[in-house]
Design a protein around this motif. Structure first.
Motif, PDB file in Angstrom:
ATOM      1  N   ALA A  35      39.814 -22.049 -13.228  1.00 25.73           N
ATOM      2  CA  ALA A  35      39.904 -22.183 -14.677  1.00 25.73           C
ATOM      3  C   ALA A  35      40.649 -23.452 -15.070  1.00 25.73           C
ATOM      4  CB  ALA A  35      40.590 -20.957 -15.277  1.00 25.73           C
ATOM      5  N   VAL A  36      41.747 -23.749 -14.384  1.00 26.03           N
ATOM      6  CA  VAL A  36      42.530 -24.950 -14.701  1.00 26.03           C
ATOM      7  C   VAL A  36      41.749 -26.210 -14.331  1.00 26.03           C
ATOM      8  CG1 VAL A  36      44.618 -26.244 -14.119  1.00 26.03           C
ATOM      9  CG2 VAL A  36      44.744 -23.781 -14.521  1.00 26.03           C
ATOM     10  N   TRP A  37      41.095 -26.195 -13.176  1.00 25.04           N
ATOM     11  CA  TRP A  37      40.324 -27.368 -12.742  1.00 25.04           C
ATOM     12  C   TRP A  37      39.204 -27.697 -13.725  1.00 25.04           C
ATOM     13  CZ3 TRP A  37      35.080 -27.260 -11.264  1.00 25.04           C
ATOM     14  CH2 TRP A  37      34.580 -28.476 -10.776  1.00 25.04           C
ATOM     15  N   LEU A  38      38.397 -26.691 -14.078  1.00 25.26           N
ATOM     16  CA  LEU A  38      37.290 -26.926 -15.000  1.00 25.26           C
ATOM     17  C   LEU A  38      37.812 -27.238 -16.401  1.00 25.26           C
ATOM     18  CD1 LEU A  38      34.293 -27.016 -15.563  1.00 25.26           C
ATOM     19  CD2 LEU A  38      34.326 -24.534 -15.914  1.00 25.26           C
ATOM     20  N   GLY A  39      38.846 -26.534 -16.822  1.00 28.24           N
ATOM     21  CA  GLY A  39      39.422 -26.798 -18.135  1.00 28.24           C
ATOM     22  C   GLY A  39      39.946 -28.218 -18.248  1.00 28.24           C
ATOM     23  N   ASN A  40      40.536 -28.736 -17.167  1.00 25.32           N
ATOM     24  CA  ASN A  40      41.040 -30.111 -17.178  1.00 25.32           C
ATOM     25  C   ASN A  40      39.900 -31.114 -17.344  1.00 25.32           C
ATOM     26  OD1 ASN A  40      43.309 -32.084 -16.631  1.00 25.32           O
ATOM     27  ND2 ASN A  40      41.930 -32.625 -14.955  1.00 25.32           N
ATOM     28  N   LYS A  41      38.796 -30.905 -16.648  1.00 18.43           N
ATOM     29  CA  LYS A  41      37.643 -31.796 -16.770  1.00 18.43           C
ATOM     30  C   LYS A  41      37.086 -31.772 -18.198  1.00 18.43           C
ATOM     31  CE  LYS A  41      34.514 -31.935 -13.561  1.00 18.43           C
ATOM     32  NZ  LYS A  41      34.620 -33.330 -13.118  1.00 18.43           N
ATOM     33  N   ARG A  42      36.982 -30.607 -18.766  1.00 15.16           N
ATOM     34  CA  ARG A  42      36.449 -30.498 -20.125  1.00 15.16           C
ATOM     35  C   ARG A  42      37.426 -31.062 -21.147  1.00 15.16           C
ATOM     36  NH1 ARG A  42      32.605 -27.191 -21.770  1.00 15.16           N
ATOM     37  NH2 ARG A  42      33.904 -26.300 -23.436  1.00 15.16           N
ATOM     38  N   TRP A  43      38.708 -30.913 -20.911  1.00 15.59           N
ATOM     39  CA  TRP A  43      39.724 -31.445 -21.830  1.00 15.59           C
ATOM     40  C   TRP A  43      39.691 -32.973 -21.844  1.00 15.59           C
ATOM     41  CZ3 TRP A  43      42.320 -29.796 -25.775  1.00 15.59           C
ATOM     42  CH2 TRP A  43      43.459 -30.470 -26.211  1.00 15.59           C
ATOM     43  N   GLY A  51      46.004 -33.322 -16.827  1.00  9.41           N
ATOM     44  CA  GLY A  51      47.238 -32.594 -16.555  1.00  9.41           C
ATOM     45  C   GLY A  51      47.716 -31.728 -17.703  1.00  9.41           C
ATOM     46  N   THR A  52      47.185 -31.962 -18.900  1.00 11.05           N
ATOM     47  CA  THR A  52      47.626 -31.177 -20.053  1.00 11.05           C
ATOM     48  C   THR A  52      47.260 -29.707 -19.903  1.00 11.05           C
ATOM     49  OG1 THR A  52      47.490 -33.068 -21.553  1.00 11.05           O
ATOM     50  CG2 THR A  52      47.375 -30.882 -22.543  1.00 11.05           C
ATOM     51  N   VAL A  53      46.062 -29.422 -19.422  1.00  9.74           N
ATOM     52  CA  VAL A  53      45.616 -28.036 -19.259  1.00  9.74           C
ATOM     53  C   VAL A  53      46.538 -27.291 -18.291  1.00  9.74           C
ATOM     54  CG1 VAL A  53      43.771 -26.580 -18.346  1.00  9.74           C
ATOM     55  CG2 VAL A  53      43.218 -28.487 -19.862  1.00  9.74           C
ATOM     56  N   ALA A  54      46.894 -27.937 -17.193  1.00  8.62           N
ATOM     57  CA  ALA A  54      47.788 -27.298 -16.220  1.00  8.62           C
ATOM     58  C   ALA A  54      49.169 -27.059 -16.812  1.00  8.62           C
ATOM     59  CB  ALA A  54      47.885 -28.158 -14.962  1.00  8.62           C
ATOM     60  N   ASP A  55      49.664 -28.019 -17.591  1.00  9.56           N
ATOM     61  CA  ASP A  55      50.990 -27.859 -18.197  1.00  9.56           C
ATOM     62  C   ASP A  55      51.024 -26.661 -19.137  1.00  9.56           C
ATOM     63  OD1 ASP A  55      51.820 -30.068 -16.827  1.00  9.56           O
ATOM     64  OD2 ASP A  55      51.595 -31.462 -18.505  1.00  9.56           O
ATOM     65  N   ILE A  56      49.972 -26.488 -19.910  1.00 12.64           N
ATOM     66  CA  ILE A  56      49.934 -25.356 -20.840  1.00 12.64           C
ATOM     67  C   ILE A  56      49.659 -24.057 -20.097  1.00 12.64           C
ATOM     68  CG2 ILE A  56      48.733 -24.409 -22.846  1.00 12.64           C
ATOM     69  CD1 ILE A  56      48.281 -27.257 -23.791  1.00 12.64           C
ATOM     70  N   ALA A  57      48.910 -24.133 -18.993  1.00  9.21           N
ATOM     71  CA  ALA A  57      48.647 -22.933 -18.193  1.00  9.21           C
ATOM     72  C   ALA A  57      49.930 -22.350 -17.618  1.00  9.21           C
ATOM     73  CB  ALA A  57      47.667 -23.257 -17.065  1.00  9.21           C
TER      74      ALA A  57
END
Length: 343
Positions: A35-43, A51-57
């Motif tokens: 989820a974090v990997w794909l979310g980061n690509k889409r973000w 890295g923003t998606v991981a920070d919020i995760a």
């Protein structure tokens, strides 16, 4: 005897010395990483920073785990607080029991906190991670396979799940693999959101709402097939009512937000394009088209003009003085030659 079936694992945990490695936990962890990997690509594709998606995760995932467990314990409280039960078992997450409804609800609160700290709109973040959450659910459902739980009615289909041991007292046998049905449905939901997001440019939380609505449709008929104990209201399982209510809320949000805020967010993260720190206006970089070196203050336009003008003035003066100096020297030489002749 069934000619074809899905076997259950002989055990749901392996021991690395004294450390237990549980299949249920592995499925959840792998799902979070996906989820974090794909979310980061889409973000990043939407204009955000890596890295923003991981920070919020870091905020969303712990909140989600707590919320998922709370929903399960509250809706199945008799498993932990009735006579003959040990309330300490309510904390044993590795034995299974995470309600997706509570996980999403409380996880959204954690994500909201993380987004507020970075000045990011929560709906834009939710749209970016929506398909990744669906894929994470698809992976996480295999944790039920390791625990031999949440299966459906007895069946003789070739893909029946062979249950060899049951913690709920049911007779071992062949049952509908509802964990597999939901896993496949979640994969379809993830791809549906990706396609619809590209086709219709979904924004302002509508991609996430589509994920929620589509998941609820599948969860409704899958829940109807399950045979594990559950509370019933008017003949329907509690989770069926929850799926119906959440589906209506998601569809309503899509319709209303499409009218109030059509299109997609123009900016999802401040300073993501020009490389300026969060909260910076980026005005200095705009003055010269963003070509200024990082950390170097651009020179004022007046100073840039003064240097060429001074150089031009000096060149003009030198050019003008050169003929006069040469003429004067030539005349002096001529006078000296004439005086020598007369002498």
């Amino acid at each position: 005897m069934e000619l074809a079936y899905i076997p259950s694992p002989s055990r749901g945990v392996l021991y690395l010395g004294p450390i237990p490695l549980r299949g249920y936990a592995f499925c959840i962890i792998i799902g979070v990483f996906v989820a974090v990997w794909l979310g980061n690509k889409r973000w990043i594709a939407r204009g955000g920073r890596s890295g923003t998606v991981a920070d919020i995760a870091v905020w969303a995932v712990p909140f989600g785990l707590v919320g998922g467990r709370l929903y399960h314990v509250i809706t199945d409280y008799e498993l932990y607080f009735s006579d003959g039960r040990n309330w300490v078992d309510a904390f044993k997450v590795w034995q299974g029991g995470l309600g997706i409804w509570g996980a999403i609800a409380l996880g959204a609160i954690g994500a909201w906190i993380g987004c507020r700290r970075r000045g990011i709109p929560l709906p834009a973040y939710a749209d970016a991670v929506a398909p990744g959450i669906a894929f994470a659910q698809a992976i996480g459902r295999w944790g039920n396979w390791f625990n031999q739980e949440l299966y459906g009615r007895p069946t003789h289909v070739p893909w029946a799940l062979h249950i060899t041991s049951s913690s709920d007292g049911r007779v071992p046998g062949y049952y509908h693999p509802t964990f597999l049905y939901e896993s496949l449905w979640c994969i379809g939901v993830g791809f549906l959101v990706i396609w619809a997001d590209r086709r219709f440019k979904l924004g302002h939380g509508r991609a996430f709402a589509l994920y929620v609505a589509a998941y609820c449709v599948g969860r409704g008929w899958i829940e109807y097939m399950r045979v594990d104990d559950a509370h019933h209201i008017l003949g329907l399982r509690l989770n069926d009512w929850t799926a119906l209510l959440v589906f209506l809320l998601a569809v309503t949000y899509i319709v209303v937000s499409s009218r109030l805020r059509p299109g997609r967010e123009a900016v999802v993260e401040p300073g993501a394009f020009d490389g300026t720190p969060e909260g910076a206006s980026g005005g200095e970089a705009e003055g010269d088209g963003g070509s200024a070196e990082p950390g170097k203050k651009p020179e004022p336009e007046d100073a840039k003009r003064e240097v060429p003008e001074a150089a031009e003035s000096q060149e003009t003066t030198e050019t003008a003085d050169t003929p006069e100096t040469s003429t004067g020297e030539a005349e002096s030489a001529k006078d000296e030659a004439g005086s020598a002749k007369k002498g």
